[in-house]
Design a protein around this motif. Structure first.
Motif, short mmCIF file in Angstrom:
data_model
loop_
_atom_site.label_atom_id
_atom_site.label_comp_id
_atom_site.label_asym_id
_atom_site.label_seq_id
_atom_site.Cartn_x
_atom_site.Cartn_y
_atom_site.Cartn_z
N PHE A 390 5.68 -4.89 -3.87
CA PHE A 390 6.09 -3.48 -3.84
C PHE A 390 6.72 -3.10 -5.17
O PHE A 390 7.40 -3.91 -5.81
CB PHE A 390 7.09 -3.24 -2.71
CG PHE A 390 6.50 -3.38 -1.34
CD1 PHE A 390 5.87 -2.31 -0.72
CD2 PHE A 390 6.58 -4.59 -0.65
CE1 PHE A 390 5.32 -2.44 0.56
CE2 PHE A 390 6.05 -4.73 0.62
CZ PHE A 390 5.41 -3.65 1.22
N LYS A 396 8.38 0.29 0.94
CA LYS A 396 7.63 1.24 1.76
C LYS A 396 6.22 1.37 1.23
O LYS A 396 5.95 1.13 0.05
CB LYS A 396 8.33 2.59 1.75
CG LYS A 396 9.70 2.58 2.44
CD LYS A 396 10.32 3.97 2.44
CE LYS A 396 11.67 3.96 3.17
NZ LYS A 396 12.31 5.30 3.16
N GLY A 397 5.35 1.79 2.12
CA GLY A 397 3.96 1.97 1.75
C GLY A 397 3.18 0.68 1.89
O GLY A 397 3.63 -0.31 2.46
N ASP A 398 1.98 0.68 1.35
CA ASP A 398 1.10 -0.48 1.39
C ASP A 398 0.95 -1.05 -0.01
O ASP A 398 0.23 -0.48 -0.85
CB ASP A 398 -0.27 -0.10 1.95
CG ASP A 398 -0.19 0.33 3.41
OD1 ASP A 398 0.65 -0.24 4.12
OD2 ASP A 398 -0.96 1.23 3.80
N GLY A 399 1.67 -2.15 -0.28
CA GLY A 399 1.55 -2.79 -1.57
C GLY A 399 0.34 -3.68 -1.63
O GLY A 399 -0.22 -4.07 -0.60
#
Length: 508
Positions: A390, A396-399
């Motif tokens: 990340f 957060k999110g899609d690494g």
């Protein structure tokens, strides 16, 4: 046998018995022992003289001759067994059939113990009555036997502290649960853990004639070597290095502007303030002289070292690598330490690490290999393939998912005609702090890295070998063949042979 002969033989036996009892009670030979021995021989001589005719007739009897022949045969057999056992003790060989070779010393240990040119005294101090002492002594005896098989100069002695208070005081023994000292040419080292790793490391310490100098840079907000209370300090690392007979010093480059000539290794541990250009130049000059450098750099805080690292063929990714775990709700991010279970199998630093072991990090950054002429990069430690990177700590999110290199080793020459240098770059510093140094394989990774940088391959830490189980997997067809070709016919065959032998003997 005559009555006088029997009486004389009795006195001879009593004299000999009294001599043995007095010698055993006094623990030393006293003049009276000579008197008792002389009387025993005198009375035995009288017996032989008075009953000489009887003895002559007895020795010429057929039964006596046969008995003596049997006695001589038994004596020869006993002598042969004694010789065979003696040769077996002095000259023997062992074979280790375990899959992981758990009963065999590592190559480093064998090489080191064979290099001993003087006696290595091993003293095991204990106190009677302390729980677990017998087990510790047995385990330690089995361990030392492996070293003695390689070199008889390893001398083991068990010392009861209460019986030898002078020796216990000399070595500073303060407990009785089993303390071991190695003494080699007057150099001593103490160990309290019974395993090959600790013993071989202690051997290296006592056989080393000169300490190596490890310099830690200061003045850039690096982790403190004196901070023993905080989890993020490096005091545990300093103590560990000093216990391994390294000399730990500080290096204020901003004042000296040059790395000292006696520096065997320079460590940069998690700086948060930028290095000046002349400090970077000083580190480069040190590498040109064939130096060894350990860079532990936190993500998003390279302190101006990214230019130096890039020249080595490594690019700092300034991200945060974490592990993915399976939960009831699906895949999730592991909020704890990031584990890395993949190690370079051929590198001296990591080739001894177990397949089921890991090193732990606290939000490390990934390292990317960017080829540079003259530089060789070996990825020492990598995460599992399902790890995620990340850009921020919000996670957060899609690494991007993959296996990321966290620790690299770089070797090469800064100039074509220069000396070869060695650099280890780690994308984290927390793995060597007080809180995490002794977790899993972190200690081994740090010690092995320092040993390799200091050009002391024989101090490479030895990881405990993992016993491996052998599984027998049979398909249904193979099991049927095994059952009807061996399990059922074999007992029937034995029963048939037994009945046949019984009938044959009965009718004989």
């Amino acid at each position: 046998m005559s009555k006088l002969g029997k009486i004389s033989l009795l006195f001879s036996g009593l004299s000999l018995t009294s001599m043995v009892i007095i010698r055993s009670m006094l623990g030393d030979w006293v003049p009276f022992c000579w008197v008792a021995l002389g009387l025993s021989i005198f009375f035995l001589g009288l017996t032989l003289y008075w009953d000489r005719r009887f003895l002559k007739e007895f020795l010429t009897m057929k039964t006596t001759k046969e008995g003596m022949s049997m006695g001589v045969l038994i004596a020869l057999m006993l002598a042969l067994l004694i010789v065979v056992n003696y040769l077996g003790v002095k000259h023997y060989a062992t074979w280790d059939f375990s899959t992981a070779h758990t009963n065999t010393l590592a190559d480093q240990s064998i090489k080191l113990v064979k290099s001993l040119d003087s006696d290595l005294k091993v003293l095991f101090f204990y106190k009677k009555g302390v729980e677990g002492n017998e087990d510790n002594r047995r385990m330690f005896r089995e361990l030392i036997k492996k070293y003695q098989d390689q070199n008889p100069r390893v001398l083991l002695e068990f010392v009861e502290a209460n019986e030898r208070p002078d020796l216990a005081k000399e070595y500073g023994v303060d407990k009785g649960s089993g303390v071991v000292f190695l003494d080699y040419k007057g150099r001593r080292n103490r160990i309290e853990k019974i395993d090959e790793q600790e013993f071989t490391s202690a051997m290296v310490k006592v056989t080393r004639t000169q300490n190596k100098n490890i310099y830690f840079t200061v003045g850039h907000g690096e982790k403190s070597l004196e901070d023993a209370k905080e989890g993020l300090g490096l005091n545990a690392l300093k103590v560990m290095l000093e216990n391994n007979r390294y000399t730990v010093k500080t290096l204020p480059l901003i004042q000296t502007t040059k790395v000292p000539d006696d520096a065997d290794v320079v460590v940069v541990a998690g700086p948060i303030q930028g290095f000046q250009d002349f400090e970077i130049t000083a580190l480069e000059d040190y590498l040109k002289r064939g130096g060894s450098l350990f860079l532990a750099i936190e993500s998003q805080n390279s302190a101006g070292l990214e230019k130096l690292v890039k020249k080595l063929g490594i690019e700092l990714q300034n991200n945060y690598v974490v592990n993915v775990v399976e939960t009831v709700l699906g895949k999730g991010v592991n909020q704890g330490p990031t584990s890395a279970p993949i190690f370079a199998p051929m590198n001296q630093i990591t080739k001894g690490f177990g397949q089921n072991e890991v090193t732990l990090y606290r939000y490390p950054q990934a390292l990317k290999h960017t080829p540079v002429e003259g530089m060789t990069v070996d990825e020492l430690v990598k995460t599992a393939p399902n790890s995620v990177a990340f850009p921020t700590l919000s996670l957060k999110g899609d690494g991007p998912q993959g296996s990321y290199a966290l620790v690299d080793e770089v070797t090469g020459k800064w100039q074509a005609d220069g000396k070869e240098f060695r650099v280890i770059v780690a994308g984290d510093v927390d793995f060597m702090t007080n809180q995490m140094l002794y977790q899993n394989l972190n200690r081994d990774l740090v010690l092995n890295s320092v040993a390799a940088l200091a050009k002391e391959e024989n101090l490479i830490s030895i990881t405990a070998k993992e016993p491996q189980s052998t599984q027998l997997l049979l398909t249904e067809t193979k099991f049927s063949v095994f059952l009807f070709a061996f399990i059922i016919p074999f007992p029937i065959l034995l029963l048939g042979v037994s009945i046949g032998l019984w009938v044959k003997r009965r009718n004989a």
